[in-house]
Design a protein around this motif. Structure first.
Motif, short mmCIF file in Angstrom:
data_model
loop_
_atom_site.label_atom_id
_atom_site.label_comp_id
_atom_site.label_asym_id
_atom_site.label_seq_id
_atom_site.Cartn_x
_atom_site.Cartn_y
_atom_site.Cartn_z
N ASN A 1 0.85 -1.19 0.00
CA ASN A 1 0.00 0.00 0.00
C ASN A 1 0.89 1.24 0.00
N MET A 2 0.85 2.00 -1.11
CA MET A 2 1.74 3.15 -1.28
C MET A 2 1.59 4.17 -0.16
N LYS A 3 0.36 4.57 0.12
CA LYS A 3 0.10 5.59 1.14
C LYS A 3 0.58 5.13 2.50
N GLU A 4 0.34 3.86 2.80
CA GLU A 4 0.74 3.31 4.10
C GLU A 4 2.26 3.36 4.26
N TYR A 5 2.99 3.01 3.20
CA TYR A 5 4.44 2.99 3.31
C TYR A 5 5.05 4.39 3.33
N ILE A 6 4.42 5.33 2.65
CA ILE A 6 4.88 6.72 2.75
C ILE A 6 4.74 7.20 4.20
N GLU A 7 3.66 6.81 4.85
CA GLU A 7 3.46 7.16 6.26
C GLU A 7 4.50 6.46 7.14
N HIS A 8 4.86 5.21 6.79
CA HIS A 8 5.91 4.51 7.54
C HIS A 8 7.24 5.27 7.43
N VAL A 9 7.57 5.72 6.20
CA VAL A 9 8.82 6.45 5.98
C VAL A 9 8.81 7.75 6.77
N GLN A 10 7.66 8.42 6.80
CA GLN A 10 7.53 9.64 7.57
C GLN A 10 7.78 9.38 9.05
N GLN A 11 7.19 8.32 9.57
CA GLN A 11 7.38 7.98 10.97
C GLN A 11 8.83 7.65 11.28
N VAL A 12 9.47 6.98 10.35
CA VAL A 12 10.88 6.62 10.54
C VAL A 12 11.75 7.88 10.61
N CYS A 13 11.52 8.82 9.69
CA CYS A 13 12.30 10.06 9.70
C CYS A 13 12.06 10.82 11.01
N TYR A 14 10.85 10.74 11.52
CA TYR A 14 10.53 11.44 12.77
C TYR A 14 11.26 10.79 13.95
N CYS A 15 11.18 9.46 14.05
CA CYS A 15 11.75 8.82 15.24
C CYS A 15 13.26 8.76 15.19
N ALA A 16 13.86 8.88 14.01
CA ALA A 16 15.32 8.83 13.92
C ALA A 16 15.95 10.21 14.10
N ASN A 17 15.12 11.26 14.15
CA ASN A 17 15.61 12.61 14.31
C ASN A 17 15.62 13.03 15.77
N ALA A 18 16.32 14.12 16.02
CA ALA A 18 16.33 14.73 17.36
C ALA A 18 15.84 16.17 17.24
N PHE A 19 15.01 16.59 18.15
CA PHE A 19 14.44 17.93 18.09
C PHE A 19 14.92 18.74 19.27
N LEU A 20 15.56 19.88 18.96
CA LEU A 20 16.30 20.62 19.98
C LEU A 20 15.41 21.07 21.14
N GLY A 21 14.20 21.53 20.84
CA GLY A 21 13.31 21.97 21.91
C GLY A 21 13.02 20.86 22.89
N ASN A 22 12.74 19.68 22.37
CA ASN A 22 12.45 18.53 23.24
C ASN A 22 13.69 18.05 23.98
N ILE A 23 14.85 18.17 23.34
CA ILE A 23 16.10 17.80 24.01
C ILE A 23 16.33 18.71 25.21
N LYS A 24 16.15 20.01 25.01
CA LYS A 24 16.34 20.97 26.11
C LYS A 24 15.38 20.66 27.26
N GLU A 25 14.10 20.40 26.93
CA GLU A 25 13.13 20.07 27.96
C GLU A 25 13.54 18.83 28.74
N ALA A 26 14.04 17.82 28.00
CA ALA A 26 14.43 16.57 28.65
C ALA A 26 15.55 16.79 29.67
N PHE A 27 16.56 17.59 29.29
CA PHE A 27 17.68 17.80 30.21
C PHE A 27 17.35 18.84 31.27
N ASP A 28 16.40 19.74 30.98
CA ASP A 28 15.93 20.64 32.04
C ASP A 28 15.25 19.84 33.15
N LYS A 29 14.48 18.84 32.75
CA LYS A 29 13.78 18.00 33.73
C LYS A 29 14.75 17.11 34.49
N ASN A 30 15.75 16.59 33.76
CA ASN A 30 16.68 15.65 34.39
C ASN A 30 18.09 15.88 33.85
#
Length: 453
Positions: free
Chosen positions: A324-353
């Motif tokens: 399913n083309m649409k399904e796999y494009i969504e899988h690729v999108q999810q992969v790019c998201y989970c393999a990336n790091a986002f600076l705002g969330n990184i700062k929040e994580a280290f501010d907390k701990n």
């Protein structure tokens, strides 16, 4: 005497000098001028100074110099000199020429992509003359240099108060705060810039693998992939790299054909990604994805070999995507998201701990990878099935599975090391105690020796 003194005072009009009038250097000078600082421009090829003053700097307070001696004479004390020249020997050459012209308390700033170990050495070397040295990462490219870069200064701590007003004024702003603060001593600034660039290597490789999979796996053309990235850029994956990749995919040459398809698939590199990978090995930190991104560029450089290998080496026979083309494009999108790091969330994580060992143990990142891991596994399997190399995606998955494993086969590695090299091993029941075994003992009888380390 008074006339000479007055002339000396009048000549000391520049807040800072900048050496190196390539586009980055010119843009930083213009940025400093916009923020109210008087800059003295110098270039090894002095004709560039006159050309810059007559064109880009026309109508500004920017001044020029035709020699290092003239440049130094025009600087307020403590003198601040910023280098924006090629990393390596060129930096050392300018330091050698500047050192006799400067006094105790004067400051040299290297804004290039120097290796942090070189900055360590230069800080120590100049300290014996009382000269303060700063190695500063500058991020944001030509546009950032002109309108607001991210700056990462480190080196001689005493220098910070003298460069802080300039650096924090010209830096980009996030939530009204300047994207610039003192990083630490010695080569800290360049170390942070090195790691920053290493992360960028990883990000770029991930996007390239997504492009590869969509183009040759899902058989999408450039315009369709650009549409996909445009949608991604409206959501969680919104980023500069996604945005420019979308624009690159859409760009057509004068013959109305996609320029991207005409570009040779042989990537260059200037060293920061490689240095990051080397440092990760030296410090024992498994930055496998960044390492794979560097190796992917190395492999791409073997263009002629790859063309010949393509004629001789077989891959999957007759494999093609039938899902399913649409399904796999969504899988690729999810992969790019989970393999990336986002600076705002990184700062929040280290501010907390502040003692957080790994971002995967922060709730935000833990939940993100839990949601995305199924997509990551499916995308990696699809790449393997179709014979499409996905080194960064595969490395991300392997690291995740390795990190979440309470047991790894390293016990066998330790036994092998002890067998052939008497390197010793620990027992699960006695962590911290080291043993050596005579593995060739007869009749199954072994002798062990315990060591305290």
């Amino acid at each position: 005497m008074y006339t000479a003194y007055l002339a000396s005072i009048m000549s000391e009009q520049a807040d800072i000098a900048l050496i190196g009038l390539a586009v980055m250097g010119q843009n930083l000078i213009l940025n400093m001028n916009d923020n109210g600082f008087v800059v003295c421009a110098f270039n090894r090829t002095v004709e560039k100074v006159d050309k810059f003053l007559a064109n880009e700097a026309k109508g500004t307070k920017i001044i020029g110099a035709h020699s290092l001696e003239e440049m130094v004479s025009k600087l307020k004390k403590p003198r601040r000199v910023m280098l924006l020249v090629r990393a390596g020997q060129a930096v050392d050459d300018f330091i050698t020429k500047l050192q006799p012209l400067l006094n105790k308390g004067d400051i040299i700033i290297d804004g290039g992509n120097s290796e942090y170990t070189d900055t360590n050495r230069r800080v120590t070397h100049l300290a014996q003359y009382g000269i303060l040295y700063v190695g500063s990462g500058v991020s944001g490219g030509e546009e950032g240099a002109r309108h607001g870069p991210s700056l990462m200064p480190g080196g001689s701590p005493e220098a910070w108060s003298h460069i802080k007003p300039i650096f924090q004024s010209i830096a980009a702003k996030a939530n009204s705060e300047p994207c610039c603060d003192w990083v630490g001593p010695d080569g800290s600034g360049h170390f942070v810039k090195m790691v920053h660039n290493g992360i960028e290597y990883g990000d770029m490789q991930l996007i390239c693998e997504a492009y590869h999979l969509m183009k040759y796996g899902l058989q999408l053309d450039n315009d369709k992939i650009a549409e996909v990235l445009d949608e991604w850029n409206k959501g969680e994956l919104s980023s500069y790299l996604i945005e420019i990749t979308r624009d690159i995919l859409k760009f057509r040459d004068s013959d109305n054909k996609h320029l991207l398809d005409k570009i040779r698939d042989k990537a260059g590199q200037k060293g920061t990604g490689k240095w990051t990978a080397i440092s990760s090995l030296e410090y024992g930190i498994p930055l496998t994805l960044i390492g794979e991104a560097v190796y992917a560029r190395c492999l791409s450089s073997l263009k002629e070999e790859r063309v010949e290998a393509n004629k001789q080496l077989q891959g999957p026979s007759g494999a093609k995507f039938d899902g399913n083309m649409k399904e796999y494009i969504e899988h690729v999108q999810q992969v790019c998201y989970c393999a990336n790091a986002f600076l705002g969330n990184i700062k929040e994580a280290f501010d907390k701990n502040p003692e957080l060992n790994n971002l995967l143990l922060d709730n935000f990142f833990k939940n993100a990878i839990h949601q995305c891991q199924t997509s990551l596994r499916k995308v990696v399997v699809l790449g393997v099935t179709l014979g499409i190399p996905l080194p960064a995606f595969s490395s991300a998955l392997a690291f995740y599975d390795g990190y979440r494993s309470s047991w790894l086969p390293a016990n066998l590695i330790q036994a092998q090391r002890d067998y052939f090299g008497a390197h010793t091993y620990e027992l699960q029941s006695e962590p911290g105690k080291w043993h050596h075994t005579n593995w060739t003992g007869h009749g199954g009888q072994v002798s062990s020796t315990t060591y305290e380390k």
